[in-house]
Design an enzyme around this catalytic site. Structure first.
Site, PDB file in Angstrom:
ATOM      1  N   ARG A  35      40.420  33.786 -52.513  1.00 57.33           N
ATOM      2  CA  ARG A  35      39.138  33.257 -52.028  1.00 57.33           C
ATOM      3  C   ARG A  35      38.378  32.531 -53.147  1.00 57.33           C
ATOM      4  NH1 ARG A  35      36.904  37.952 -47.906  1.00 57.33           N
ATOM      5  NH2 ARG A  35      38.092  37.176 -46.141  1.00 57.33           N
ATOM      6  N   LYS A 202      44.866  47.721 -32.429  1.00 54.62           N
ATOM      7  CA  LYS A 202      44.424  47.909 -31.040  1.00 54.62           C
ATOM      8  C   LYS A 202      44.495  46.653 -30.189  1.00 54.62           C
ATOM      9  CE  LYS A 202      41.295  51.677 -31.932  1.00 54.62           C
ATOM     10  NZ  LYS A 202      39.907  52.059 -32.071  1.00 54.62           N
ATOM     11  N   GLY A 355      42.818  38.550 -43.661  1.00 60.85           N
ATOM     12  CA  GLY A 355      42.673  40.008 -43.633  1.00 60.85           C
ATOM     13  C   GLY A 355      43.979  40.701 -43.935  1.00 60.85           C
ATOM     14  N   GLY A 378      38.343  38.017 -39.645  1.00 57.75           N
ATOM     15  CA  GLY A 378      37.566  37.928 -38.406  1.00 57.75           C
ATOM     16  C   GLY A 378      37.352  36.482 -37.966  1.00 57.75           C
TER      17      GLY A 378
HETATM   18  P1  AMP Z   1      44.029  45.175 -37.094  1.00 58.20           P
HETATM   19  O1  AMP Z   1      42.839  45.361 -37.999  1.00 58.20           O
HETATM   20  O2  AMP Z   1      43.750  45.412 -35.660  1.00 58.20           O
HETATM   21  O3  AMP Z   1      44.789  43.899 -37.375  1.00 58.20           O
HETATM   22  O4  AMP Z   1      45.021  46.354 -37.473  1.00 58.20           O
HETATM   23  C1  AMP Z   1      45.605  46.525 -38.726  1.00 58.20           C
HETATM   24  C2  AMP Z   1      45.961  47.962 -38.865  1.00 58.20           C
HETATM   25  O5  AMP Z   1      46.839  48.339 -37.834  1.00 58.20           O
HETATM   26  C3  AMP Z   1      46.666  48.296 -40.162  1.00 58.20           C
HETATM   27  O6  AMP Z   1      45.803  49.063 -40.943  1.00 58.20           O
HETATM   28  C4  AMP Z   1      47.884  49.095 -39.710  1.00 58.20           C
HETATM   29  O7  AMP Z   1      48.070  50.276 -40.473  1.00 58.20           O
HETATM   30  C5  AMP Z   1      47.542  49.467 -38.284  1.00 58.20           C
HETATM   31  N1  AMP Z   1      48.731  49.719 -37.471  1.00 58.20           N
HETATM   32  C6  AMP Z   1      49.777  48.891 -37.286  1.00 58.20           C
HETATM   33  N2  AMP Z   1      50.709  49.488 -36.527  1.00 58.20           N
HETATM   34  C7  AMP Z   1      50.267  50.727 -36.222  1.00 58.20           C
HETATM   35  C8  AMP Z   1      50.797  51.816 -35.460  1.00 58.20           C
HETATM   36  N3  AMP Z   1      51.996  51.741 -34.877  1.00 58.20           N
HETATM   37  N4  AMP Z   1      50.049  52.924 -35.365  1.00 58.20           N
HETATM   38  C9  AMP Z   1      48.838  53.005 -35.963  1.00 58.20           C
HETATM   39  N5  AMP Z   1      48.294  51.998 -36.681  1.00 58.20           N
HETATM   40  C10 AMP Z   1      48.985  50.872 -36.811  1.00 58.20           C
END
Ligand code: AMP
Length: 398
Positions: A35, A202, A355, A378
């Site tokens: 950055r 999620k 991110g 984001g």
């Molecule tokens: P996001 O911020 O939604 O892009 O999610 C990123 C996070 O998802 C990372 O910290 C990963 O550790 C988590 N993640 C990826 N796969 C899994 C999984 N199968 N179970 C739980 N957490 C997960």
């Protein structure tokens, strides 16, 4: 969108809103300075035109009104001095709009840089406060926004401040312009096949992005924790894996829409499972149909990696956002690292959302192989969702 090149800035006072919110390790060392490096082009452009340069950024989330050294921009300024190689001409103020900042900004000379302390030391920043924004605006003739990573936030230095400048006196810096150009071109005018790889924890966080992508892409690959909501929606037993039961219907709707629109939709066919969420847990590969009741899926398995590699084979454009598993734990990082290598090896235009995914690509050593790695998490997700970013809208307003 107007860029700094469209403005007459010679010798003027230029305020550049940067995004210096860089990751640091537990000892306070900067672990990734992309950055800061990303802002150099705009800063150099201004210095070469004898501008008086004022830089400002937020850093993490300090309590407003409380100065804490760990939130200071001092380390960032040290790195900036090294990268710009003009150590004696860069000064950090001890406050944001207080006496020290006012004095240093008033005495700034052509070719010099003053960096304001962490904008979030002032409550007005996150409140998008007009009075605070006016004080910042009064420091400069020209406002440049180069803080892509912060453009999705309607904060004072991003939105309210821009509104104090007319179109002849505000524009995007080179980094912001490049970020927007890559995402816009990929999403609105991609070379096909266009494939989206979406992972992360999620479905809820990426649902809008998925909906928007369905109208644009030829194929979607789903991995990470969010895959389990889709697998459950298809009737699979997913044990203790991450799931959003309230989104099962939504997940079904997305899959039906994909089929109707002839978008190929891929889920993991095997997973790495463990009895607990721990680096030290025993783990094994199992087909997605065979997750035991009390185990959880924490990464995609080797068969999924091979399948996804084949799916990516003919891609001309790939947008990737979200890891394939819990990549922070080595044991569950393989699926994400393989995905990074496979995308890097492809002949497609490859665009990596910021991110976690950018962090992952760096860990995998693939940054140089990608067409573009975004500096904003984001903000890049918002662009993929087809949303207007407050920072960009404010630059375009009269
Ligand atoms: P996001 O911020 O939604 O892009 O999610 C990123 C996070 O998802 C990372 O910290 C990963 O550790 C988590 N993640 C990826 N796969 C899994 C999984 N199968 N179970 C739980 N957490 C997960």
């Amino acid at each position: 969108m107007r860029t700094i090149k469209d403005l007459d800035i010679d010798g003027k006072r230029v305020f550049i809103r940067c995004d210096f919110n860089v990751p640091k390790d537990e000892d306070g060392n900067i672990t990734d300075d992309r950055r800061i490096r990303g802002a150099l082009a705009t800063i150099r452009y201004c210095l070469d035109r004898d501008c008086k340069v004022i830089l400002a950024s937020h850093y993490e989330r300090p309590t407003a009104g409380v100065y804490e050294e760990k939130y200071s921009l001092a380390t960032v300024v040290k790195r900036l001095k090294k990268l710009l190689k003009i150590a004696h001409n860069i000064t950090l103020t001890t406050d944001v709009i207080g006496e020290d900042a006012q004095e240093k900004v008033a005495n700034i000379k052509s070719g010099e840089v003053v960096v304001l302390e962490n904008l979030r030391f002032e409550a007005g920043e996150t409140d998008n406060d007009k009075e605070f924004a006016k004080k910042l605006a009064d420091m400069a003739d020209i406002y440049i926004n180069d803080a892509f990573g912060a453009c999705h936030r309607a904060h004072a230095s991003i939105e309210a401040m821009a509104n104090f400048f007319d179109k002849e006196h505000k524009a995007a810096g080179f980094l912001l312009a490049k970020e927007v150009k890559f995402f816009q071109k990929a999403i609105d005018n991609p070379q096909r096949p266009f494939i989206a790889v979406v992972g992360g924890s999620k479905v809820s966080g990426k649902l809008e992005a998925l909906r928007h992508l369905l109208d644009k892409v030829d194929k979607i690959i789903i991995g990470g924790g969010m895959a389990f909501t889709f697998l459950k929606a298809q009737g699979y037993e997913i044990g203790q894996s991450l799931v959003e039961n309230d989104l099962l219907d939504e997940a079904r709707t997305v899959m039906i829409k994909a089929r109707k629109q002839k978008v190929k939709f891929y889920l993991p066919v095997d997973v790495v499972v463990a009895p607990e969420f721990s680096e030290h847990a025993t783990s094994k590969y199992l087909p997605a149909q065979e997750i035991p009741d009390d185990w959880m899926g924490l990464d995609i398995g080797p068969a999924s990696s091979r399948l996804f590699r084949e799916v990516l084979n003919d891609a001309r454009t790939i947008v990737w956002n979200g890891p394939m598993g819990v990549y922070e734990m080595d044991r569950f990082a393989k699926g994400s690292l393989k995905m990074s290598h496979d995308i890097a090896d492809s002949y497609a235009t490859t665009i990596i959302g910021g991110g976690d995914t950018a962090d992952l690509v760096q860990k995998a050593g693939d940054v140089e192989e990608m067409t573009f790695v975004s500096t904003g998490g984001g903000a890049s997700l918002n662009l993929i969702e087809g949303k207007n970013l407050p920072g960009i809208t404010a630059l375009q307003a009269d």
